[in-house]
Design a protein around this motif. Structure first.
Motif, PDB file in Angstrom:
ATOM      1  N   HIS A  74       0.817  -1.220   0.000  1.00 47.09           N
ATOM      2  CA  HIS A  74       0.000   0.000   0.000  1.00 47.09           C
ATOM      3  C   HIS A  74       0.855   1.276   0.000  1.00 47.09           C
ATOM      4  O   HIS A  74       0.555   2.235  -0.719  1.00 47.09           O
ATOM      5  CB  HIS A  74      -0.907  -0.038   1.237  1.00 47.09           C
ATOM      6  N   HIS A  83       1.313   4.669  -2.513  1.00 49.18           N
ATOM      7  CA  HIS A  83       1.333   6.104  -2.189  1.00 49.18           C
ATOM      8  C   HIS A  83       2.603   6.759  -2.726  1.00 49.18           C
ATOM      9  O   HIS A  83       2.572   7.843  -3.310  1.00 49.18           O
ATOM     10  CB  HIS A  83       1.298   6.310  -0.671  1.00 49.18           C
ATOM     11  N   SER A  94       0.283   9.379   6.229  1.00 51.78           N
ATOM     12  CA  SER A  94      -1.100   8.911   6.085  1.00 51.78           C
ATOM     13  C   SER A  94      -1.720   8.758   7.469  1.00 51.78           C
ATOM     14  O   SER A  94      -1.145   9.177   8.471  1.00 51.78           O
ATOM     15  CB  SER A  94      -1.114   7.588   5.331  1.00 51.78           C
ATOM     16  N   ASP A 113      -6.355   7.232  -0.195  1.00 47.82           N
ATOM     17  CA  ASP A 113      -6.347   5.879  -0.761  1.00 47.82           C
ATOM     18  C   ASP A 113      -7.181   5.769  -2.040  1.00 47.82           C
ATOM     19  O   ASP A 113      -8.283   6.333  -2.125  1.00 47.82           O
ATOM     20  CB  ASP A 113      -6.891   4.890   0.277  1.00 47.82           C
ATOM     21  N   MET A 120      -3.281   4.148  -7.508  1.00 44.08           N
ATOM     22  CA  MET A 120      -1.900   4.022  -7.024  1.00 44.08           C
ATOM     23  C   MET A 120      -1.468   2.547  -6.964  1.00 44.08           C
ATOM     24  O   MET A 120      -0.288   2.239  -7.113  1.00 44.08           O
ATOM     25  CB  MET A 120      -1.740   4.704  -5.662  1.00 44.08           C
TER      26      MET A 120
HETATM   27 ZN    ZN Z   1      -3.082   5.064   2.504  1.00 46.31          ZN
END
Ligand code: ZN
Ligand code: KG4
Length: 346
Positions: A116, A120, A141, A306, A310
């Motif tokens: 994840h 980003h 984040s 989110d 990405m």
């Molecule tokens: Zn995130």
């Protein structure tokens, strides 16, 4: 090559389609769709993991259909299905992973599990002015606050990170104390625009330490103490307290990012993650980096929080750079805790 990306690590279901070998080599975002669960979790003041998983189940297939329709592409044309493998909420991750693997298996196409935070980190490559390697990345984040040295796709060295709360968490928890709802970051920063950032002297922990670590847990306690002290006056001083809180978080993030640039000798900073949407952070970083002769890159504002784009983008860049190949292996193993610096060994 067409790559579908599915994000479901927390409270956003995101799906997107990118196409590689377009736009002078960088993958191109072709279609995307997003459902945010913020309104559903607001009543509880934070993300309820079980509700999040159930909602991802409801949303993910219609979002995939929506994206494929937007792009007017049949599913059979997909080359790779990518999904967020971690870190995040275990049940929520399983929904995206299970959907991606089932879809890929039914099509006979390969899958790729993506980190994840790498999503980003690489999201500014979807912008009009992509950065060049190597660069320093500030990842801010709701769950992470890290400074990384990014030498190439897949080559991430941790320079420093928070020892307690993340920057987004500091925004969210302070906002909650001020009765601003969830997620609090955007609400707190909107209110802060009406207040005086110097009204209250709030702590800036670890600011003068030589390392590149952060600590934000003390800030919410300071905000709580200050709001209790204000008592009946709080309502009239809320904007000042919000502005002072934002100023404390932003100053630490900016000064440590500058220190990271000086420490590495690099002249490019990439800011990614939800807090990267914060206007004051952007203005201050712009000013301080300009003074250093360094350039700051951000994802497009809607790609800071989110999203599926990405994830599709990170998969495309990993495949294009030869760091990883997508496999027709549909046994999935999500990683709720997965340090980015350990990405090569997972
Ligand atoms: Zn995130
Ligand atoms: O990256 P993200 O969407 O989700 C995680 O992976 O955590 O980041 C969400 C975080 C939340 O804490 C939210 O309050 C914060 O980003 N955020 C902001 C702003 N927009 C989102 N914080 C400060 N100012 C903003 N404008």
């Amino acid at each position: 090559m067409w790559i579908l990306g599915i994000e479901s690590s927390c409270d956003e279901t995101g799906v997107a389609l990118v196409r590689t070998e377009a736009r002078g080599g960088w993958p191109q975002l072709v279609a995307q769709a997003l459902h945010t669960q913020a309104a559903m979790h607001e009543a509880y003041g934070g993300v309820v993991p079980e509700l999040a998983s159930r909602d991802h189940i409801r949303r993910v297939l219609p979002l995939i259909q929506q994206v494929m329709q937007q792009a007017a592409l049949p599913l059979s044309e997909l080359d790779v299905v990518a999904y967020t493998r971690g870190p995040g909420l275990a049940g929520a991750l399983l929904v995206g992973a299970g959907t991606a693997c089932a879809l890929a298996a039914s099509l006979g196409k390969p899958v790729l599990g993506v980190h994840h935070l790498e999503g980003h980190l690489l999201s500014p490559f979807m912008g009009a002015e992509p950065p060049t390697f190597p660069f320093v990345a500030l990842l801010v984040s709701g769950g992470h606050t890290q400074l990384m040295c990014v030498k190439a796709v897949g080559n991430y060295e941790l320079l420093g990170e928070t020892i307690d709360d993340a920057a987004g968490e500091a925004f969210d928890k302070s906002a909650k104390l001020l009765g601003l709802g969830y997620p609090g970051g955007p609400a707190l920063s909107a209110l802060a625009a009406l207040g005086n950032p110097q009204a209250f002297a709030l702590p800036r922990p670890l600011l003068h330490q030589p390392n590149l670590d952060f600590s934000f847990a003390g800030l919410k306690t300071a905000v709580l103490t200050q709001s209790r002290k204000l008592g009946d006056e709080l309502a009239a001083r809320k904007a000042d307290l919000a502005a002072s809180t934002q100023a404390a978080i932003v100053e630490v993030l900016v000064k440590k990012s500058v220190k990271a640039l000086q420490h590495t000798g690099l002249k490019t900073l990439v800011v990614a993650g939800g807090v990267g949407a914060n206007r004051m952070l952007r203005e201050q970083l712009q000013k301080d980096c300009q003074a250093l002769g360094a350039k700051v890159h951000y994802p497009e504002p809607e790609l800071c929080t989110d999203n599926g784009a990405m994830i599709a983008m990170a998969a495309a860049m990993r495949i294009n750079s030869g760091v990883e190949t997508a496999q027709k292996n549909y046994a999935f193993h999500v990683l709720p805790r997965w340090p980015l610096a350990q990405i090569a060994t997972a």
